[in-house]
Write a protein that holds these residues in place. Structure first.
Motif, PDB file in Angstrom:
ATOM      1  N   LEU A  10       0.854  -1.180   0.000  1.00  0.00           N
ATOM      2  CA  LEU A  10       0.000   0.000   0.000  1.00  0.00           C
ATOM      3  C   LEU A  10       0.895   1.237   0.000  1.00  0.00           C
ATOM      4  N   ARG A  11       0.560   2.140  -0.864  1.00  0.00           N
ATOM      5  CA  ARG A  11       1.448   3.296  -0.996  1.00  0.00           C
ATOM      6  C   ARG A  11       0.948   4.427  -0.118  1.00  0.00           C
ATOM      7  N   VAL A  12       1.728   4.689   0.872  1.00  0.00           N
ATOM      8  CA  VAL A  12       1.317   5.653   1.883  1.00  0.00           C
ATOM      9  C   VAL A  12       2.208   6.884   1.836  1.00  0.00           C
ATOM     10  N   LEU A  13       1.571   8.006   1.845  1.00  0.00           N
ATOM     11  CA  LEU A  13       2.315   9.246   1.993  1.00  0.00           C
ATOM     12  C   LEU A  13       2.059   9.750   3.405  1.00  0.00           C
ATOM     13  N   VAL A  14       3.123   9.892   4.156  1.00  0.00           N
ATOM     14  CA  VAL A  14       2.948  10.357   5.531  1.00  0.00           C
ATOM     15  C   VAL A  14       3.597  11.732   5.685  1.00  0.00           C
ATOM     16  N   VAL A  15       2.808  12.624   6.238  1.00  0.00           N
ATOM     17  CA  VAL A  15       3.247  14.015   6.336  1.00  0.00           C
ATOM     18  C   VAL A  15       3.230  14.447   7.799  1.00  0.00           C
ATOM     19  N   ASP A  16       4.379  14.860   8.272  1.00  0.00           N
ATOM     20  CA  ASP A  16       4.449  15.349   9.645  1.00  0.00           C
ATOM     21  C   ASP A  16       5.681  16.230   9.762  1.00  0.00           C
ATOM     22  N   LEU A  57       6.661   6.790  12.538  1.00  0.00           N
ATOM     23  CA  LEU A  57       5.568   6.409  11.645  1.00  0.00           C
ATOM     24  C   LEU A  57       6.079   5.635  10.450  1.00  0.00           C
ATOM     25  N   GLU A  58       7.159   6.137   9.929  1.00  0.00           N
ATOM     26  CA  GLU A  58       7.718   5.470   8.767  1.00  0.00           C
ATOM     27  C   GLU A  58       8.082   4.025   9.106  1.00  0.00           C
ATOM     28  N   ARG A  59       8.698   3.897  10.249  1.00  0.00           N
ATOM     29  CA  ARG A  59       9.095   2.558  10.673  1.00  0.00           C
ATOM     30  C   ARG A  59       7.872   1.656  10.857  1.00  0.00           C
ATOM     31  N   MET A  60       6.881   2.208  11.480  1.00  0.00           N
ATOM     32  CA  MET A  60       5.674   1.419  11.714  1.00  0.00           C
ATOM     33  C   MET A  60       5.014   1.021  10.403  1.00  0.00           C
ATOM     34  N   LEU A  61       4.936   1.967   9.530  1.00  0.00           N
ATOM     35  CA  LEU A  61       4.270   1.689   8.259  1.00  0.00           C
ATOM     36  C   LEU A  61       5.048   0.650   7.464  1.00  0.00           C
ATOM     37  N   TYR A  86       3.923  -1.590   4.134  1.00  0.00           N
ATOM     38  CA  TYR A  86       3.465  -0.568   3.196  1.00  0.00           C
ATOM     39  C   TYR A  86       4.676   0.079   2.551  1.00  0.00           C
ATOM     40  N   ARG A  87       4.398   0.692   1.473  1.00  0.00           N
ATOM     41  CA  ARG A  87       5.469   1.471   0.835  1.00  0.00           C
ATOM     42  C   ARG A  87       5.282   2.914   1.257  1.00  0.00           C
ATOM     43  N   VAL A  88       6.288   3.412   1.894  1.00  0.00           N
ATOM     44  CA  VAL A  88       6.135   4.681   2.581  1.00  0.00           C
ATOM     45  C   VAL A  88       6.917   5.798   1.912  1.00  0.00           C
ATOM     46  N   THR A  89       6.254   6.894   1.759  1.00  0.00           N
ATOM     47  CA  THR A  89       6.944   8.107   1.366  1.00  0.00           C
ATOM     48  C   THR A  89       6.724   9.098   2.485  1.00  0.00           C
ATOM     49  N   LYS A  90       7.805   9.617   3.013  1.00  0.00           N
ATOM     50  CA  LYS A  90       7.592  10.554   4.105  1.00  0.00           C
ATOM     51  C   LYS A  90       7.930  11.959   3.675  1.00  0.00           C
ATOM     52  N   CYS A  91       7.385  12.847   4.397  1.00  0.00           N
ATOM     53  CA  CYS A  91       7.447  14.220   3.962  1.00  0.00           C
ATOM     54  C   CYS A  91       7.211  15.091   5.184  1.00  0.00           C
ATOM     55  N   LEU A 136      -2.326   1.428  12.398  1.00  0.00           N
ATOM     56  CA  LEU A 136      -1.824   1.542  11.034  1.00  0.00           C
ATOM     57  C   LEU A 136      -2.019   0.257  10.242  1.00  0.00           C
ATOM     58  N   LYS A 137      -2.115  -0.813  10.972  1.00  0.00           N
ATOM     59  CA  LYS A 137      -2.282  -2.079  10.268  1.00  0.00           C
ATOM     60  C   LYS A 137      -3.586  -2.132   9.497  1.00  0.00           C
ATOM     61  N   ASN A 138      -4.504  -1.332   9.926  1.00  0.00           N
ATOM     62  CA  ASN A 138      -5.829  -1.424   9.316  1.00  0.00           C
ATOM     63  C   ASN A 138      -6.171  -0.283   8.372  1.00  0.00           C
ATOM     64  N   ILE A 139      -5.224   0.560   8.135  1.00  0.00           N
ATOM     65  CA  ILE A 139      -5.595   1.722   7.322  1.00  0.00           C
ATOM     66  C   ILE A 139      -5.954   1.348   5.894  1.00  0.00           C
ATOM     67  N   TRP A 140      -5.509   0.197   5.472  1.00  0.00           N
ATOM     68  CA  TRP A 140      -5.825  -0.194   4.086  1.00  0.00           C
ATOM     69  C   TRP A 140      -7.329  -0.257   3.873  1.00  0.00           C
ATOM     70  N   GLN A 141      -8.050  -0.486   4.960  1.00  0.00           N
ATOM     71  CA  GLN A 141      -9.499  -0.589   4.782  1.00  0.00           C
ATOM     72  C   GLN A 141     -10.087   0.703   4.214  1.00  0.00           C
ATOM     73  N   HIS A 142      -9.459   1.804   4.549  1.00  0.00           N
ATOM     74  CA  HIS A 142      -9.981   3.074   4.031  1.00  0.00           C
ATOM     75  C   HIS A 142      -9.809   3.149   2.517  1.00  0.00           C
TER      76      HIS A 142
END
Lengths: 145, 615
Positions: free
Chosen positions: B28-34, B43-47, B52-57, B136-142
Motif C-alpha cells: 500500500l502506498r502511503v504518503l505520511v506528512v508530519d 511512523l515510517e518505521r511502523m508503516l 506498506y510502501r512509505v513516502t515521508k514528507c 496503522l495495520k488497518n488503514i488499508w481498509q480506508h
C-alpha cells in the motif's frame, strides 16, 4: 548483563519516565533496524533541544505569546508522546494548560520543570542505551552513526 | 479510482503478518506528512513494518506537490494536523479536492472539536498520537472503502461516503417509473423515490451531475491533459468567487470573470468547480456521519437518531435543492427507516445542499464543535434569511418546554423534534403552539418567496438567520390541520418521531413513504398557489387527517412507534430567484408539507407545495 539492562529499563518504567509507547518502539526494532529505538531517541533529543531553545527564546522575550508557546509545546508534546516520554509529556500538558489560562508564571515554572525532566530522561536513556550496547552480543550493540 | 495496490510493488509477494494469502495490504502506498521528525521517523518505521510502501514528507506543501506530480502514486495519505507551513486541514481539503484520496489525520490533540473538524473536513480517520501500529495495520481498509464508494458514486451519480443499499444505475429509471405508479412500498423504491426529487428538480442538474462524475473519474484515473495547478491562493480566489456568486449560482464563466486570472480557461474553472461541488457534497456526507457519531455518543437513547440525521440531510437537501415535497416525504421515510438510503439522495445534491446538511448536525446536537469550520462560509452563497426568532436557538429550544417555543417557526420546531428524538415530548408540545403563531406568519409568506426547510434540522440559526427572504410557508398546511384538529396538532408534528416508528416498524415505513410520495406529488402538481394548497388540504386531506391523527395519538400514547410522519419542506431558493412557477426546473421556493400517519394501511397526508408565490 542482559538482566541488568532489563532492570534498568524496568526502573525507567517504574519511575514513570517511560510509558508503553516506548515498548511499541522496541517492538519495531528488528534485525533490519537494530538500533531503531536509539535512533529515534537521538532524533527526539536533537529536535526537542531545538524546541526548548525556541521556547526559551520566546519566554525570554517577556511578552507572552501564548498561542505561539502553545503551538511549540504542542509539537513538543507530540514527539514526547511518540517516544513514550511520559514525564515530559505530563509537563507539556501542564504547560499548555497554563498557556490557555494565560498564566505566564505557571508557564515559566512548568517549563523549568520540563527541562529538568527532559534532561533527566536524556541521561537515563543514554545510560540505558549504553548498557544495552554493551550487553547486546548482536549487532544491536553498535551505535548508529 | 486508485487501485489499492493490488500486487503492486516489490512487496507484493511478501505477505505481512496481518495479511493472508492476498498480499493486498502489503505494498500500500502511503504518503505520511508530519513536521515532527521524531514522529515521522516512528511512523515510517511502523508503516514499513506493516509492509506498506512509505513516502515521508515533513512539509504539507511538499506533500501536495508530490501528490500533484504523481497523482496515481499513492493510495492513502496520513497527515499531521499542526504543521507550520500548511495546516493539515488545508492539505486535507486540497487532497480531497484534487486527488480524492483517503486522508487520515493525526495529532496529539485529542480534543473533540479538533477530531470533529478532521472528520467534517473529510478525513477518513483521526489518529491520536502516539499512533500505534495496530491502528496503522488497518488503514488499508480506508483505501478499499474509498474505492468501493467511488464505484458506487459513479454508478449512482452521487458522491458520498456510505454505500447505498440499492443497486446503482437503474435507479433513475426506477424513479421515473415510480413517479407514475407508486404503489410499491419497497425500501429500495423509497430511496429511489428520494432520488426522484432530484431527478425531477431539474434535468439540467442531473446532467450536470453526470458530467461531474465523468470528469471526476477522468481526472482521477487518467491525467492526459495538462492541468492547471490550483494553488492554495488560486483555490482561495476560486472559493471567494464561488461564495460571492453563491454556490448554486456560480457558473464557470462568472467565476472566471471574478477571478480574473490570466491563463485560466473556462474549462479549468468548470472542472474545478465540479470537483469543488463534489467536495462539498462529500462534506455533506460527512455531516451525516457526524450525526451518526453523535448518535453513538448518545447510545441507548434513541435508535432513531441515526435515521433522523440522515433524514435531516435529505430534507435539508431537498429544501435547498427545491425538491418536490414528495421526494422529501420519501426521503424522510427512507431516511428514517434506513440511514444508508439517504446517501443516494445526497449525492445528487449540490454544494449548497450539502452545506445545509452539514449544518444540520450542529443544530441537532447543539454542539459548538461543528461550528467554526469552513463550511460555515459555504453558506455564503446560500440564501438564508430566516427570521431570528424562528430559527434562533433551534437546538436549545428543543429541550425547552413547549411554552417557550411558541416564537419558533413551526417548521423549525418540527425540525427540532425530528432531529432529536429524545426531546420528543417537549417537541410535541411545541408543536401545539405552532399553529397559532406560525400560521399567521406564514400567510404573509405567500407574497414573499421564501424557502423553508422545516424538516431539515439544519435550520441553523446562523445559516438561516441571515436570509431576509426566508419565510415560513409550512404554516399553511398546518393551519388547516390545526384548525381542524387542535388537539391533534401535537401528534401531527410528532411525525419527526417517525424515525422511531420506522425503525421498529419497517414495513409501516415503507407504506408511509409510498403514500407520502403519492400524495405529495399529486398536490404539487395541482397546487401552484398557496390558496390552492390550502384548499386542497382542506378538501381532501382534512378528513383523513383527523382520522389519522386520532390514530396517531393513540398509537403514540400507547408507546408504540410513532406511526405518522409529517414533513414540511420548504426549499430555499437563492435570494435572487424570482421564478416560482417553475418549481421543478429552477430553484424555486417550495414548501411541501407532508403528513403521514403511520398505521399500516392507513395513511394521511398533507402535502403542500407552495411553489412559487410571485412576489
Amino acid at each position: 548483563m542482559q538482566r541488568q539492562v532489563a532492570l534498568v529499563k524496568q526502573s525507567l518504567f517504574d519511575q514513570g519516565y517511560l510509558d508503553e509507547q516506548f515498548m511499541e518502539l522496541e517492538d519495531l526494532q528488528d534485525d533490519a533496524n537494530p538500533n531503531f529505538v536509539e535512533e529515534v531517541a537521538t532524533l527526539y533529543f536533537k529536535d526537542s533541544a531545538r524546541l526548548i531553545n525556541n521556547i526559551d527564546q520566546a519566554l525570554e522575550r517577556g511578552s507572552f505569546d501564548f498561542n505561539r508557546l502553545d503551538s511549540y509545546m504542542h509539537q513538543f508534546k507530540g514527539s514526547s508522546t511518540s517516544i513514550g516520554a511520559s514525564k515530559v509529556k505530563t509537563e507539556c500538558t501542564m504547560f499548555r494548560e497554563y498557556c490557555r489560562a494565560g498564566n505566564a508564571e505557571g508557564c515559566l515554572r512548568t517549563f523549568q520543570q520540563l527541562k529538568k525532566e527532559h534532561a533527566t530522561l536524556r541521561k537515563k536513556l543514554e545510560h540505558y542505551f549504553q548498557m544495552a550496547r554493551q550487553a547486546g552480543p548482536k549487532e544491536t550493540a553498535r551505535r548508529p552513526k | 479510482m486508485m487501485n489499492p495496490g493490488h500486487g503492486r510493488g516489490p512487496d507484493s509477494g511478501v505477505v505481512g503478518g496481518g495479511s493472508n494469502s492476498d498480499p493486498f495490504p502489503a505494498g500500500l502506498r502511503v504518503l505520511v506528512v508530519d513536521d515532527d521528525p521524531t514522529c515521522l521517523m516512528i511512523l515510517e518505521r511502523m508503516l514499513r513494518t506493516c509492509l506498506y510502501r512509505v513516502t515521508k514528507c515533513n512539509r504539507a506543501e511538499i506533500a501536495l506537490s508530490l501528490l500533484r506530480k504523481n497523482k496515481n502514486g499513492f493510495d492513502i495519505v496520513i497527515s499531521d494536523v499542526h504543521m507550520p507551513d500548511m495546516d493539515g486541514f488545508k492539505l486535507l481539503e486540497h487532497v480531497g479536492l484534487e486527488m480524492d484520496l483517503p486522508v487520515i489525520m493525526m495529532s496529539a490533540d485529542d480534543s473533540k472539536s479538533v477530531v470533529l473538524k478532521g472528520v467534517t473536513h473529510g478525513a477518513v480517520d483521526y489518529l491520536i498520537k502516539p499512533v500505534r501500529i495496530e491502528a496503522l495495520k488497518n488503514i488499508w481498509q480506508h483505501v478499499v472503502r474509498k474505492k468501493r464508494n467511488d464505484r458506487n458514486v459513479s454508478e449512482q451519480s452521487g458522491g458520498s461516503i456510505e454505500e447505498t443499499t440499492g443497486g446503482g444505475g437503474g435507479e433513475r429509471e426506477r424513479q421515473q417509473h415510480q413517479q407514475q405508479e407508486r404503489d410499491d412500498d419497497d425500501a429500495d423504491n423509497n430511496s429511489s423515490s428520494a432520488n426522484e426529487g432530484t431527478w425531477k428538480s431539474s434535468r439540467k442538474r442531473k446532467e450536470e451531475e453526470v458530467d461531474e462524475q465523468g470528469d471526476d473519474k477522468e481526472d482521477s484515473s487518467s491525467l492526459k491533459k495538462p492541468r492547471v495547478v490550483w494553488s492554495v491562493e488560486l483555490h482561495q480566489q476560486f472559493v471567494a468567487a464561488v461564495n460571492h456568486l453563491g454556490v448554486d449560482k456560480a457558473v464557470p464563466k462568472k467565476i472566471l470573470e471574478m477571478m480574473n486570472v490570466p491563463g485560466l480557461t473556462r474549462e479549468n474553472v468548470a472542472s474545478h468547480l465540479q470537483k469543488y461541488r463534489i467536495y462539498l457534497r462529500r462534506l455533506g456526507g460527512v455531516s451525516q456521519h457526524q450525526g451518526n457519531m453523535n448518535h453513538s455518543f448518545m447510545t441507548g437513547q434513541d435508535p432513531s437518531f441515526v435515521p433522523l440525521s440522515g433524514f435531516d440531510h435529505l430534507q435539508a437537501l431537498a429544501a435547498a435543492s427545491h425538491l418536490p415535497a414528495q421526494s422529501l416525504a420519501q426521503l424522510q421515510a427512507t431516511g428514517l427507516g434506513r440511514p444508508s438510503l439517504t446517501k443516494p439522495v445526497m449525492s445528487p445534491l449540490v454544494d449548497q445542499r450539502s452545506v445545509f446538511s452539514f449544518e444540520n448536525p450542529k443544530m441537532r446536537f447543539g454542539d459548538g464543535h461543528v461550528g467554526g469550520n469552513k463550511q460555515t462560509s459555504l453558506l455564503h452563497g446560500v440564501p438564508t434569511a430566516m427570521e431570528p426568532k424562528q430559527f434562533a436557538g433551534s437546538s436549545s429550544r428543543m429541550l425547552m418546554p413547549p411554552s417557550m417555543l411558541p416564537s419558533l417557526g413551526q417548521q423549525q420546531q418540527q425540525m427540532l423534534s425530528s432531529s432529536s428524538r429524545v426531546v420528543l415530548p417537549a417537541t410535541h408540545s411545541v408543536f401545539n403552539n405552532f399553529p397559532s403563531e406560525l400560521q399567521r406568519n406564514s400567510f404573509p409568506l405567500a407574497s414573499a418567496p421564501t424557502c423553508y426547510q422545516e424538516e431539515v434540522n439544519s435550520s441553523d440559526a446562523r445559516g438561516f438567520a441571515n436570509n431576509p427572504s426566508y419565510d415560513v410557508f409550512n404554516d399553511f398546511p398546518q393551519q388547516q390541520q390545526h384548525h381542524n384538529n387542535d388537539n391533534n396538532k401535537m401528534n401531527d408534528w410528532d411525525l419527526r418521531n417517525i424515525g422511531l416508528a420506522f425503525n421498529s416498524h419497517q414495513e409501516n415505513t415503507a407504506a408511509f413513504s409510498a403514500s407520502e410520495a403519492y400524495s405529495s406529488s399529486q398536490r404539487k402538481r395541482r397546487d401552484t398557489d398557496v390558496t390552492f394548497v390550502a384548499e386542497h388540504s382542506q378538501n381532501q386531506n382534512q378528513p383523513p387527517q383527523n382520522r389519522s391523527l386520532h390514530q396517531m395519538n393513540q398509537i403514540y400514547m400507547g408507546g408504540g412507534g410513532p406511526v405518522r410522519v409529517k414533513t414540511e419542506a420548504v426549499t430555499c431558493p437563492p435570494p435572487t430567484t424570482t421564478l416560482f412557477h417553475e418549481q421543478y426546473h429552477q430553484e424555486d421556493l417550495m414548501s411541501a408539507l407532508l403528513k403521514q400517519e403511520g398505521i399500516p394501511n392507513e395513511f394521511d397526508f398533507d402535502g403542500y407545495s407552495i411553489d412559487n408565490i410571485p412576489v
